[in-house]
Design a protein around this motif. Structure first.
Motif, PDB file in Angstrom:
ATOM      1  N   GLU A 130       0.817  -1.211   0.000  1.00 36.66           N
ATOM      2  CA  GLU A 130       0.000   0.000   0.000  1.00 36.66           C
ATOM      3  C   GLU A 130       0.851   1.262   0.000  1.00 36.66           C
ATOM      4  O   GLU A 130       0.418   2.308  -0.483  1.00 36.66           O
ATOM      5  CB  GLU A 130      -0.912   0.016   1.231  1.00 36.66           C
ATOM      6  CG  GLU A 130      -2.207  -0.731   1.048  1.00 36.66           C
ATOM      7  CD  GLU A 130      -3.206  -0.421   2.159  1.00 36.66           C
ATOM      8  OE1 GLU A 130      -4.364  -0.848   2.024  1.00 36.66           O
ATOM      9  OE2 GLU A 130      -2.845   0.230   3.152  1.00 36.66           O
ATOM     10  N   ARG A 136      -2.828   6.153  -1.183  1.00 35.24           N
ATOM     11  CA  ARG A 136      -2.425   6.153   0.216  1.00 35.24           C
ATOM     12  C   ARG A 136      -1.406   7.239   0.511  1.00 35.24           C
ATOM     13  O   ARG A 136      -0.770   7.240   1.564  1.00 35.24           O
ATOM     14  CB  ARG A 136      -1.856   4.782   0.594  1.00 35.24           C
ATOM     15  CG  ARG A 136      -2.863   3.657   0.515  1.00 35.24           C
ATOM     16  CD  ARG A 136      -3.858   3.728   1.657  1.00 35.24           C
ATOM     17  NE  ARG A 136      -3.328   3.087   2.856  1.00 35.24           N
ATOM     18  CZ  ARG A 136      -3.445   3.572   4.077  1.00 35.24           C
ATOM     19  NH1 ARG A 136      -4.061   4.717   4.277  1.00 35.24           N
ATOM     20  NH2 ARG A 136      -2.947   2.917   5.119  1.00 35.24           N
ATOM     21  N   CYS A 144       0.641   6.097   3.660  1.00 33.17           N
ATOM     22  CA  CYS A 144      -0.042   5.358   4.723  1.00 33.17           C
ATOM     23  C   CYS A 144      -0.246   6.194   5.987  1.00 33.17           C
ATOM     24  O   CYS A 144       0.044   5.737   7.106  1.00 33.17           O
ATOM     25  CB  CYS A 144       0.723   4.081   5.049  1.00 33.17           C
ATOM     26  SG  CYS A 144       0.652   2.836   3.743  1.00 33.17           S
ATOM     27  N   CYS A 154      -0.139  -0.655   7.114  1.00 31.42           N
ATOM     28  CA  CYS A 154       0.189  -0.276   5.736  1.00 31.42           C
ATOM     29  C   CYS A 154       0.357  -1.592   4.994  1.00 31.42           C
ATOM     30  O   CYS A 154       1.444  -2.167   4.934  1.00 31.42           O
ATOM     31  CB  CYS A 154       1.471   0.558   5.702  1.00 31.42           C
ATOM     32  SG  CYS A 154       1.811   1.358   4.119  1.00 31.42           S
TER      33      CYS A 154
END
Length: 328
Positions: A130, A136, A144, A154
């Motif tokens: 991510e 993100r 994150c 994350c």
């Protein structure tokens, strides 16, 4: 060194790799350079925050794969079975999230060391994080929510299985359309691939490792991952695209607005459907007017959605920010 593999066509030790002329060998039997892919002009897709998946691990995993522009393809060296190798490659899982299958496409030129490894041993792993996603990325540039990429929240995902070259013309055409939508600056991927010859691939998933929170890895089977279906009520802003879609709709020549109506009407109230439609129309108008006026808007966050590889054949001083999330 990777055991003398041919990186980019250079002779790293003169290894023959089984006697094939990898400078022009077509893995999979398709001459992808002779056909012209149907490259669609896509309407900009919004850069949306991660949905609240809660206990829906399959949906969360599918979202990560569909939103990723690249992955690390890990193989076992064809010249040294004790040597693993990781290769970053552009990927596309459908033309958008709601066109995804969970089985991303990637392209390998024939001389690529990963293609040579797969010819010897087709076991691969595709790794995703991510922390690499524009969705993100915060306004301050942190991923994150400012957490380290190693933080369990994350999420990190690995699909393990066997590489499968696309040998069906319909699948190859689907891969080209997906790359045309997700990687517009790498138009050669949508029009047949590298001049050296090569193949489009996907994978047959046999195992999944998924870390998405504290407490260890999440139990997620390939069957649950592949059979996941979206609940549009939990995915505000996502639009339907492509030809096969997660919702099973026959799109034909639908306009973007018609697709939104058709998709949303299945699962959400009329008021929400109208809200999504109006928001999409406003966003499209604002972005296009801004581009014509040479200005910028709050939609500049779309520029975060940039693939790393697509600029490899574009002069740096010619790079321009295009409207929408699918840019380089």
């Amino acid at each position: 060194d990777h055991g003398g593999h041919d990186h980019g066509g250079h002779d790293h030790g003169g290894h023959d790799h089984g006697g094939h002329d990898h400078g022009g060998h077509d893995h999979g039997g398709h001459d992808h350079g002779e056909h012209q892919a149907e490259v669609r002009t896509t309407t900009p897709l919004p850069l949306l925050p991660r949905p609240k998946f809660g206990r829906d691990a399959a949906g969360h995993a599918r979202w990560i794969v569909a939103k990723s522009l690249w992955t690390t393809v890990s193989t076992i060296s064809s010249t040294n079975a004790d040597r693993p190798f990781g290769n970053i490659r552009s990927i596309a899982d459908g033309e958008c999230f709601l066109d995804s299958t969970g089985l991303p496409y990637f392209y390998l030129p024939a001389p690529d060391p990963t293609a040579i490894d797969i010819e010897s041993n087709d076991k691969i792993a595709l790794s995703f994080a991510e922390a690499s996603l524009a969705e993100r990325l915060g306004d301050d540039g942190s991923a994150c929510g400012g957490k380290d990429a190693e933080d369990p929240t994350c999420a990190k995902l690995t699909l393990i299985g066997r590489a499968k070259p696309l040998e069906d013309d319909a699948r190859v055409a689907s891969a080209r359309r997906a790359f045309g939508a997700q990687h517009p600056r790498a138009e050669w991927l949508a029009r047949g691939g590298a001049h050296t010859g090569g193949s489009f691939y996907t994978l047959e998933v046999t195992e999944i490792t998924f870390l998405r929170s504290y407490g260890g890895y999440t139990d997620l089977s390939p069957e649950a991952y592949l059979s996941w279906k979206p609940d549009l009520g939990k995915l505000p802003g996502e639009v339907q695209c492509g030809t096969e879609g997660l919702l099973g709709i026959s799109h034909g020549d639908y306009s973007l607005q018609q697709r939104i109506v058709a998709s949303a009407s299945r699962n959400v109230p009329l008021s929400f459907m109208v809200l999504v439609l109006v928001a999409t129309l406003i966003a499209t108008v604002v972005v296009r007017l801004s581009k014509r006026m040479g200005g910028t808007t709050g939609f500049d966050s779309y520029s975060k959605r940039r693939g790393y590889a697509e600029a490899s054949n574009v002069e740096e001083d010619t790079l321009e920010v295009e409207e929408g999330r699918n840019i380089t």
